[in-house]
Design a protein around this motif. Structure first.
Motif, PDB file in Angstrom:
ATOM      1  N   THR A  10       1.513  -1.210  -7.250  1.00 21.29           N
ATOM      2  CA  THR A  10       0.309  -0.466  -7.633  1.00 21.29           C
ATOM      3  C   THR A  10       0.020   0.715  -6.714  1.00 21.29           C
ATOM      4  O   THR A  10      -0.896   1.483  -6.964  1.00 21.29           O
ATOM      5  N   SER A  36      -6.359  -6.890  -7.384  1.00 16.63           N
ATOM      6  CA  SER A  36      -5.973  -5.498  -7.119  1.00 16.63           C
ATOM      7  C   SER A  36      -7.020  -4.540  -7.693  1.00 16.63           C
ATOM      8  O   SER A  36      -7.454  -4.716  -8.833  1.00 16.63           O
ATOM      9  N   LEU A  79       4.650  -2.359   0.589  1.00 23.70           N
ATOM     10  CA  LEU A  79       3.278  -2.767   0.878  1.00 23.70           C
ATOM     11  C   LEU A  79       2.738  -2.120   2.134  1.00 23.70           C
ATOM     12  O   LEU A  79       3.483  -1.915   3.093  1.00 23.70           O
ATOM     13  N   ARG A  85      -8.982   0.750   4.750  1.00 16.46           N
ATOM     14  CA  ARG A  85      -8.973  -0.428   3.873  1.00 16.46           C
ATOM     15  C   ARG A  85      -9.283  -1.687   4.680  1.00 16.46           C
ATOM     16  O   ARG A  85      -9.937  -2.602   4.186  1.00 16.46           O
ATOM     17  N   ARG A 142       6.146  -2.563  11.756  1.00 16.36           N
ATOM     18  CA  ARG A 142       7.389  -2.184  11.051  1.00 16.36           C
ATOM     19  C   ARG A 142       8.636  -2.477  11.878  1.00 16.36           C
ATOM     20  O   ARG A 142       9.655  -2.901  11.342  1.00 16.36           O
TER      21      ARG A 142
HETATM   22  N1  NAP Z   1       1.228   7.346   3.664  1.00 17.15           N
HETATM   23  C1  NAP Z   1       2.155   7.734   4.468  1.00 17.15           C
HETATM   24  O1  NAP Z   1       2.167   8.879   4.973  1.00 17.15           O
HETATM   25  C2  NAP Z   1       3.306   6.815   4.826  1.00 17.15           C
HETATM   26  C3  NAP Z   1       4.339   7.288   5.618  1.00 17.15           C
HETATM   27  C4  NAP Z   1       5.424   6.447   5.903  1.00 17.15           C
HETATM   28  C5  NAP Z   1       5.420   5.146   5.421  1.00 17.15           C
HETATM   29  N2  NAP Z   1       4.371   4.708   4.677  1.00 17.15           N
HETATM   30  C6  NAP Z   1       4.382   3.314   4.240  1.00 17.15           C
HETATM   31  O2  NAP Z   1       4.816   3.229   2.912  1.00 17.15           O
HETATM   32  C7  NAP Z   1       4.199   2.108   2.271  1.00 17.15           C
HETATM   33  C8  NAP Z   1       3.584   2.528   0.938  1.00 17.15           C
HETATM   34  O3  NAP Z   1       2.773   3.658   1.135  1.00 17.15           O
HETATM   35  P1  NAP Z   1       1.828   4.153  -0.034  1.00 17.15           P
HETATM   36  O4  NAP Z   1       1.207   5.401   0.458  1.00 17.15           O
HETATM   37  O5  NAP Z   1       2.553   4.121  -1.340  1.00 17.15           O
HETATM   38  O6  NAP Z   1       0.741   2.969   0.003  1.00 17.15           O
HETATM   39  P2  NAP Z   1      -0.537   2.703  -0.904  1.00 17.15           P
HETATM   40  O7  NAP Z   1      -0.693   3.703  -1.975  1.00 17.15           O
HETATM   41  O8  NAP Z   1      -1.669   2.491   0.033  1.00 17.15           O
HETATM   42  O9  NAP Z   1      -0.142   1.278  -1.588  1.00 17.15           O
HETATM   43  C9  NAP Z   1      -0.112   0.134  -0.820  1.00 17.15           C
HETATM   44  C10 NAP Z   1       0.348  -1.059  -1.659  1.00 17.15           C
HETATM   45  O10 NAP Z   1       0.166  -2.238  -0.844  1.00 17.15           O
HETATM   46  C11 NAP Z   1      -0.636  -3.167  -1.574  1.00 17.15           C
HETATM   47  N3  NAP Z   1      -1.555  -3.882  -0.697  1.00 17.15           N
HETATM   48  C12 NAP Z   1      -2.378  -3.364   0.249  1.00 17.15           C
HETATM   49  N4  NAP Z   1      -3.150  -4.338   0.777  1.00 17.15           N
HETATM   50  C13 NAP Z   1      -2.793  -5.499   0.144  1.00 17.15           C
HETATM   51  C14 NAP Z   1      -3.232  -6.838   0.248  1.00 17.15           C
HETATM   52  N5  NAP Z   1      -4.187  -7.216   1.103  1.00 17.15           N
HETATM   53  N6  NAP Z   1      -2.668  -7.768  -0.568  1.00 17.15           N
HETATM   54  C15 NAP Z   1      -1.697  -7.418  -1.441  1.00 17.15           C
HETATM   55  N7  NAP Z   1      -1.246  -6.151  -1.600  1.00 17.15           N
HETATM   56  C16 NAP Z   1      -1.793  -5.205  -0.809  1.00 17.15           C
HETATM   57  C17 NAP Z   1      -1.460  -2.333  -2.527  1.00 17.15           C
HETATM   58  O11 NAP Z   1      -1.877  -3.189  -3.573  1.00 17.15           O
HETATM   59  P3  NAP Z   1      -3.358  -3.005  -4.259  1.00 17.15           P
HETATM   60  O12 NAP Z   1      -3.257  -1.756  -5.100  1.00 17.15           O
HETATM   61  O13 NAP Z   1      -3.501  -4.249  -5.032  1.00 17.15           O
HETATM   62  O14 NAP Z   1      -4.335  -2.863  -3.120  1.00 17.15           O
HETATM   63  C18 NAP Z   1      -0.455  -1.263  -2.941  1.00 17.15           C
HETATM   64  O15 NAP Z   1       0.370  -1.754  -3.963  1.00 17.15           O
HETATM   65  C19 NAP Z   1       3.193   1.577   3.263  1.00 17.15           C
HETATM   66  O16 NAP Z   1       3.777   0.528   3.980  1.00 17.15           O
HETATM   67  C20 NAP Z   1       2.971   2.724   4.179  1.00 17.15           C
HETATM   68  O17 NAP Z   1       2.523   2.349   5.449  1.00 17.15           O
HETATM   69  C21 NAP Z   1       3.337   5.506   4.357  1.00 17.15           C
END
Ligand code: NAP
Length: 235
Positions: A10, A36, A79, A85, A142
């Motif tokens: 999601t 979610s 995730l 959050r 990580r």
């Molecule tokens: N943003 C950046 O610049 C960046 C850079 C490098 C790496 N990353 C990493 O890449 C990954 C994905 O990034 P993104 O930006 O696509 O993340 P995002 O849009 O915040 O999505 C996070 C996902 O994790 C799930 N999640 C969060 N809390 C949860 C919980 N308590 N229980 C179950 N599911 C949960 C969310 O589900 P729900 O929708 O149900 O909440 C969602 O599917 C993350 O690990 C992030 O740290 C991000």
């Protein structure tokens, strides 16, 4: 037919991964937790793409049974939470930190995959800058998961993008977006001055760019056992 199980489906990256897996004709299980945010909207979108919505609870035994039945070729772990959050969760009395979500849920998925007896490629979305011994909680979660994934014996691919950012992110992360734009501008100057490799490794990616790199790598034998930075993910 190849089957992919997507945890974090999601999210900003996850939604694009599901779309691109379906465009490739992969049977796709989009894991969506019952609580979610925007669940109904996400489910409708996944179903329109021909993805199957999976609501298995975040319980190792339940996930292992589900993965045993599916025998996926790929499990994607996308995730993560944020400090904002985490603060919102604590107002509801819940604990959501890098340790409980980014590490904890991904570790649970890894345990379930190992217990399932299936041997899919485990594709883990990590982050640039990960290193052992870091004092940064986000990177430390990580680093720990990366190490344990290496030690698990499962086939894996680790992705380490820098900022994942674009004007199409629904959740407004103004600071993150501003930092990505400023950093991209500085990296463009560095590239003109000759530091092209560094710029390519650290330049931000949109969800679509990152998802296409993840999906390509997930089915590429040459990406097995590799840690891919943003430049490698762009291909
Ligand atoms: N943003 C950046 O610049 C960046 C850079 C490098 C790496 N990353 C990493 O890449 C990954 C994905 O990034 P993104 O930006 O696509 O993340 P995002 O849009 O915040 O999505 C996070 C996902 O994790 C799930 N999640 C969060 N809390 C949860 C919980 N308590 N229980 C179950 N599911 C949960 C969310 O589900 P729900 O929708 O149900 O909440 C969602 O599917 C993350 O690990 C992030 O740290 C991000």
């Amino acid at each position: 037919m190849e089957t992919a199980f997507v945890a974090g489906a999601t999210g900003y990256t996850g939604r694009e991964v599901v779309r691109l897996l379906r465009a490739r004709g992969v049977r796709t299980l989009a894991h969506v937790r019952p609580d979610s945010p925007r669940r109904a909207e996400r489910v409708a979108r996944f179903e329109a793409l021909g993805a199957e919505v999976d609501a298995t609870p975040w319980d190792t035994a339940a996930l292992a049974a589900r993965l045993r039945a599916l025998s996926p070729s790929v499990v994607l772990a996308l995730l993560g939470t944020t400090r904002a959050r985490g603060r919102e969760a604590s107002r509801r009395g819940a604990v959501e930190t890098y340790e409980t979500v980014d590490y904890g849920l991904t570790r649970r998925l890894l345990d379930a995959t190992l217990a399932s007896g299936a041997r899919p490629r485990f594709v883990y979305l990590s982050a640039a800058g990960v290193r052992e011994g870091t004092a940064n909680a986000y990177l430390a979660a990580r680093a720990r998961l990366e190490r344990e994934l290496h030690e698990s014996g499962l086939p894996f691919t680790i992705a380490r993008p820098s900022f994942v950012s674009g004007p199409d992110r629904e959740e407004p992360r103004r600071l993150e977006r501003a930092a990505a734009i400023a950093s991209d501008a500085a990296l463009a100057v560095a590239a003109r001055l000759g530091a092209r490799g560094t710029a390519a490794r650290w330049r931000s990616m949109t969800a679509t760019e990152l998802a296409s790199g993840l999906v390509r790598a997930a089915f590429d034998r040459a990406a097995e056992g590799r840690v891919l930075d943003a430049a490698a993910l762009r291909g």
